[in-house]
Design an enzyme around this catalytic site. Structure first.
Site, mmCIF file in Angstrom:
data_model
loop_
_atom_site.group_PDB
_atom_site.id
_atom_site.type_symbol
_atom_site.label_atom_id
_atom_site.label_comp_id
_atom_site.label_asym_id
_atom_site.label_seq_id
_atom_site.Cartn_x
_atom_site.Cartn_y
_atom_site.Cartn_z
ATOM 1 N N CYS A 1 3.582 5.724 8.650
ATOM 2 C CA CYS A 1 2.559 5.928 7.622
ATOM 3 C C CYS A 1 1.766 7.198 7.937
ATOM 4 O O CYS A 1 1.367 7.413 9.089
ATOM 5 C CB CYS A 1 1.619 4.726 7.589
ATOM 6 N N CYS B 1 0.862 -1.176 0.000
ATOM 7 C CA CYS B 1 0.000 0.000 0.000
ATOM 8 C C CYS B 1 0.902 1.231 0.000
ATOM 9 O O CYS B 1 2.131 1.116 0.067
ATOM 10 C CB CYS B 1 -0.899 0.004 1.234
ATOM 11 N N GLU C 1 1.176 -0.728 16.181
ATOM 12 C CA GLU C 1 0.533 0.505 15.714
ATOM 13 C C GLU C 1 -0.385 1.056 16.791
ATOM 14 O O GLU C 1 -0.384 2.264 17.082
ATOM 15 C CB GLU C 1 -0.269 0.251 14.442
ATOM 16 N N THR D 1 -5.551 1.596 11.662
ATOM 17 C CA THR D 1 -5.764 1.834 10.226
ATOM 18 C C THR D 1 -6.178 0.595 9.451
ATOM 19 O O THR D 1 -6.755 0.707 8.375
ATOM 20 C CB THR D 1 -4.489 2.412 9.592
#
Length: 544
Positions: A347, A265, A377, A413
């Site tokens: 990110c 991604c 994360e 996310t």
């Protein structure tokens, strides 16, 4: 010259590749065209051929009238030769001469002249207007084909491009220094960016790829994936839609369908590029935790000297790369306090979730993070809270939380929208004021929806990615809910021939942290399956 082809009459897409000198445009454009079966037009070679003709004719670069006449009279063509091509100008092979340093420098001056560009612009549009073509240069996506269906802007550091140029010239036996080639690259960059007519600019809708630290195959794989995903004809064209370029193949009776969005991604691709760029600089380089959840990428970085650290305790110098999932706020603060060189590859979507948690807690909200409490994360996002913060992995878990009053909600996310919605509904019954930020990455949602649709069409699903990757695990889960014969693997070695027993169509997808070369290896291994040993193969053999 004949007229240009209208964009709505194209037979296929135009792929425009721009970027500065030495970014690898020519090599990648040629390889991409070969892989896609498209026509390759080397616009840079066209300008170089003009520069060589100008030098031979002794025309001053400032004499635009004479330049225009020369351009109109010069016949330039390309001829295939072995695995490459030759550049022909007025019937003479000039392939080698146009690559000399003095011609490169003169090309930059000549190509800035409006008289030259006007003639070449018309010719490039004529040659590429029919579509199914790859063109590269410095203004293909911004000027020559602003309506190109796919646009790339290739870049790399001046040092990296200078090094490539140095190695290329040395291989030809030319006596140059690395310092000289780097200086030449920087000088040409300045001229290209400052010229009056068609300066070097990235088109607003171009996909930028920094190739510093990446191999040609890696960059090529990224480009091919974008082209195959986006190469579709406009509905107002005379022949309807172009063929969908999803990678669908049939091998020995087994049809393989590769999801269009399989693999890296945006955030992971960005983090990987930044990590390889940092590694390429040399020196002591570390990542705080694995840069992404791909053992294969981590191993490749280790081979380049990048070590994985669980903590920066005891580290007093060197460069530390912050992984794509982000880190706890105190760890980043400690790295800055120690004056380490910090490469923050977090990110942007994760960074946004961190910022929302910080602002919500400062505004007096109790914060609920929807996600896996053990995931790095989530641990990083939670650390940005200044007040009460909770983690809920499901609506059921949210229902057990002792919260009330003002509640702020963000999501890991890679969470599903359905899970976020369930948590929000539970919180609505508890709080007097609710603020919700949907921080789920669009790429995650798109991949999951695409995987669901693919799972409905196939007899077997292969999901590729690290076992420690949350988004890959979730992909496998959503596929398994639809297609029970779903298998989550990390590498091609884990494939089992028995999985394909009685299977006619297999779907393949991959998590956002899965590199293209791993996907390619899996596809190759599936193609090697001995169908004669499966029950389907035996049945067909008996029928025949």
């Amino acid at each position: 010259m004949s007229g240009e082809v209208s964009s709505i009459n194209r037979k296929g897409p135009v792929v425009a590749i721009d970027g500065p000198s030495g970014a690898g445009k020519s090599t990648l454009a040629r390889l991409l065209a070969e892989r896609l079966g498209y026509l390759y037009i080397d616009t840079g070679a066209m300008y170089r051929a003009v520069a060589l003709a100008v030098k031979r004719a002794g025309i001053p670069p400032e004499d635009e009238e004479s330049l225009a006449v020369l351009c109109r009279d010069l016949e330039i063509s390309f001829e295939r030769h072995g695995g490459g091509y030759r550049v022909i100008a007025d019937g003479i092979d000039v392939s080698e001469e146009i690559r000399k340093p003095e011609i490169s420098l003169l090309t930059s001056r000549i190509s800035a002249k409006k008289a030259v560009r006007d003639v070449m612009l018309h010719e490039q549009r004529r040659l590429g207007g029919a579509g199914n073509v790859v063109l590269e240069g410095r203004d293909i996506g911004s000027v020559v084909f602003p309506d190109a269906e796919v646009k790339f802007f290739l870049s790399a550091s001046a040092e990296e491009r200078g090094k490539r140029r140095y190695l290329e010239l040395r291989a030809r036996g030319e006596k140059v220094t690395r310092e000289q080639t780097v200086a030449d690259v920087k000088a040409r960059d300045a001229r290209d960016e400052q010229r009056t007519h068609a300066p070097l600019r990235k088109a607003m809708d171009a996909i930028e790829i920094d190739s510093t630290g990446l191999s040609i195959d890696e960059v090529l794989a990224i480009m091919e994936r974008y082209v195959r995903a986006g190469a579709r004809k406009r509905s107002d064209g005379p022949d309807g839609d172009w063929q969908d370029h999803t990678d669908s193949q049939e091998v020995c009776g087994l049809k393989i369908i590769l999801a269009k969005q399989a693999g890296f991604c945006f955030g992971v691709e960005r983090a990987t590029q930044m990590a390889f760029e940092a590694a390429n600089k040399g020196g002591k380089t570390y990542t705080l935790g694995p840069i992404i959840h791909s053992p294969q990428v981590v191993k490749r970085l280790e081979e380049m000297g990048v070590k994985v650290l669980e903590t920066i305790k005891g580290l007093d110098n060197g460069a530390i790369i912050i992984r794509s999932h982000g880190v706890a706020a105190k760890e980043l603060q400690e790295a800055n306090r120690k004056e380490l060189e910090v490469v923050d590859a977090t990110c942007p979507f994760v960074k946004k979730a961190q910022e929302h948690v910080k602002s919500l807690s400062q505004a007096g909200y109790d914060v609920v993070v929807v996600g896996d409490a053990d995931h790095p994360e989530v641990q990083g996002i939670v650390s940005y809270a200044r007040g009460k913060v909770y983690v809920a992995g499901s609506g059921e878990e949210a229902g057990k939380l002792a919260i009330s009053g003002k509640i702020g909600i963000v999501a890991q996310t890679t969470q599903s929208f359905e899970n976020l919605k369930n948590v929000v509904l539970e919180c609505l019954a508890k709080g007097s004021e609710i603020r919700v930020f949907n921080t789920i990455c669009d790429a995650t949602a798109v991949r999951q929806e695409e995987a669901k649709e693919l799972a409905k069409q196939v007899d077997c699903m292969i999901v590729i990615g690290g076992y420690n990757s949350a988004n890959t695990t979730r992909l496998a889960q959503v596929c398994a809910e639809i297609q029970p014969k779903t298998y989550h693997i990390e590498t091609a070695r884990q494939l089992n021939d028995e999985w394909f027993d009685g299977v006619e169509t297999v779907g393949v997808t991959a998590g956002a942290s899965t590199p293209k070369w791993v996907i390619d290896e899996v596809l190759h291994q599936i193609r090697q399956i001995d169908r004669s040993k499966t029950s389907l193969g035996k049945d067909r053999g008996e029928q025949e």
